[in-house]
Scaffold this motif. Structure first.
Motif, short mmCIF file in Angstrom:
data_model
loop_
_atom_site.label_atom_id
_atom_site.label_comp_id
_atom_site.label_asym_id
_atom_site.label_seq_id
_atom_site.Cartn_x
_atom_site.Cartn_y
_atom_site.Cartn_z
N ASP A 70 17.42 39.48 0.43
CA ASP A 70 17.35 40.85 0.96
C ASP A 70 18.68 41.56 0.72
OD1 ASP A 70 14.78 40.62 1.81
OD2 ASP A 70 15.29 40.15 3.89
N SER A 72 21.08 43.66 2.32
CA SER A 72 21.31 44.04 3.71
C SER A 72 22.20 45.27 3.84
CB SER A 72 21.93 42.87 4.48
OG SER A 72 23.02 42.32 3.80
N SER A 73 23.05 45.55 2.87
CA SER A 73 23.88 46.75 2.95
C SER A 73 24.42 47.10 1.56
CB SER A 73 25.05 46.56 3.93
OG SER A 73 25.96 45.61 3.44
N THR A 123 21.36 38.92 1.78
CA THR A 123 21.04 37.95 2.83
C THR A 123 19.88 37.08 2.36
OG1 THR A 123 21.72 39.52 4.55
CG2 THR A 123 20.39 37.63 5.24
N THR A 359 15.78 41.33 13.61
CA THR A 359 16.34 41.09 12.29
C THR A 359 17.79 40.63 12.40
OG1 THR A 359 14.92 42.80 11.37
CG2 THR A 359 16.79 42.10 10.02
N ALA A 362 23.58 41.99 9.49
CA ALA A 362 24.23 41.83 8.20
C ALA A 362 25.69 41.47 8.41
CB ALA A 362 24.12 43.13 7.41
#
Length: 370
Positions: A70, A72-73, A123, A359, A362
């Motif tokens: 994923d 994440s940022s 992630t 969730t 991050a």
């Protein structure tokens, strides 16, 4: 005198040009970069998301372990540095630079540096998050929320359910394939007609401390076709003949005749089902690295065809909606295949619906301010 004026003009021009170049670079930093960066990063993330999903479908086809990352940022950091220098020297010989009438050498210089340092955090999907997102069956209420949003109920149930009140869907899993029960496709067709007639509905109710999902028939006897489909569903699924509201639950069979039990699939199960019907090279089948695709029966109907057509070849495709390379071959979904594209995009949406719980946060990233 005219030479001195000309030298002065050259000096001003030499100083002004680097400064103007640096100032023009500043115009694209900050607010000016938002439209470009936001759209570019969104396009890049969306494209990589599609490629990751298709690659994992193909890997499951080859009995390989899937892997999900994923984003994440995303933090885009810009830095701009500039320097302008001016120096003069007296010389009687030949020197580089600009020389005036008295033999003095004038030197001018400018330097600039522009740096774009994006910070992207990934992630891995593992542990409890992997279990929640990919291994747990999709909640039945989530599927009906998609129905309420206008997605075709027949395609949703064909893709994401194993059984409805004990009436089983088709499965092509290598561990145990089976054809759909005789009434399953007829149930899907009846549900779709009722959806188009707006004769079925879904709502959530608070009963004590629990939230209950309700499936409701809103048809009336003034519309014979709607009432006929409603009666067919009640009869095939073993429901109460005059039932107008049903409790929606997860399970193989209902506890009573006023309950609609959906045995839903997990995301991994959906990906495996799609991967089993994906086209693979004959050489890989002959070598034993992958199982052959199940062959359709002579009496197979349109609903027995693959939901998403995935093609393969040794050369990259010319017109692909999404394409990946695996095992020295290319696999892709054709951009002209609207049905496959829409179903594949719907699977991406299902991965978001399957996520429940909190969730994970991050990583904390410190970005210097320039």
């Amino acid at each position: 005198m005219s030479k001195l004026i000309r030298v002065g003009q050259q000096l001003r021009l030499a100083v002004a040009l680097p400064i103007l170049a640096l100032l023009s670079a500043c115009a694209s930093i900050g607010p000016g970069s938002m439209n470009r960066d936001r759209l570019d990063y969104a396009e890049a993330i969306g494209s990589s998301w599609k490629q990751q999903m298709l690659l994992n479908i193909v890997k499951l086809r080859y009995a390989d372990a899937p892997m999900f990352l994923d984003v994440s940022s995303v933090i885009s950091s810009y830095q701009l540095q500039s320097q302008v220098s001016l120096a003069g020297t007296a010389s009687t010989g030949l020197t580089a630079g600009l020389r005036d009438a008295t033999g003095h050498a004038l030197a001018v210089g400018a330097s600039g540096m522009y740096t774009d340092k994006p910070t992207i955090a990934y992630t891995p999907l593992q542990g409890d998050k992997f279990t929640r997102s990919l291994l747990r069956p999709i909640p039945p209420a989530a599927l009906f929320q998609l129905v309420q949003a206008g997605y075709p109920v027949d395609l949703i149930f064909q893709l994401a359910t194993r059984a409805i009140n004990g009436v089983y869907n088709r499965t092509d899993r290598p561990s145990g394939s089976r054809e759909a029960d005789p009434g399953f496709y007829q149930v899907l067709d009846a549900l779709r007609r009722l959806q188009l007639s707006e004769a079925i509905g879904f709502r959530l109710e608070k009963r004590g401390t629990e939230e209950t999902s309700i499936f409701a028939f809103s048809g009336n006897k003034r519309n014979p076709s709607v009432e006929q489909d409603s009666l067919f569903l009640r009869s095939t699924l073993g429901l109460k003949p005059d039932a107008r509201e049903l409790n929606l639950t997860f399970g193989t069979v209902p506890r009573n005749n006023q309950e609609l039990a959906l045995l839903t699939r997990s995301v991994i199960e959906i990906l495996r089902e799609l991967g089993t019907r994906a086209e693979v090279p004959l050489s890989d089948v002959q070598s034993g690295s992958v199982l052959p695709s199940p062959q359709p029966r002579p009496d197979s109907g349109p609903r027995d065809l693959p939901l998403v057509n995935i093609y393969s070849a040794t050369e990259p495709p010319a017109n692909a909606f999404v394409a990946v390379q695996y095992s020295q071959h290319w696999f892709w979904i054709d951009n002209r295949d609207y049905r496959s594209k829409s179903l594949f995009s719907f699977i991406l949406l299902l991965t978001s619906l399957a996520e429940t719980g909190v969730t994970p946060q991050a990583p904390v990233i410190t970005v210097p301010v320039n």
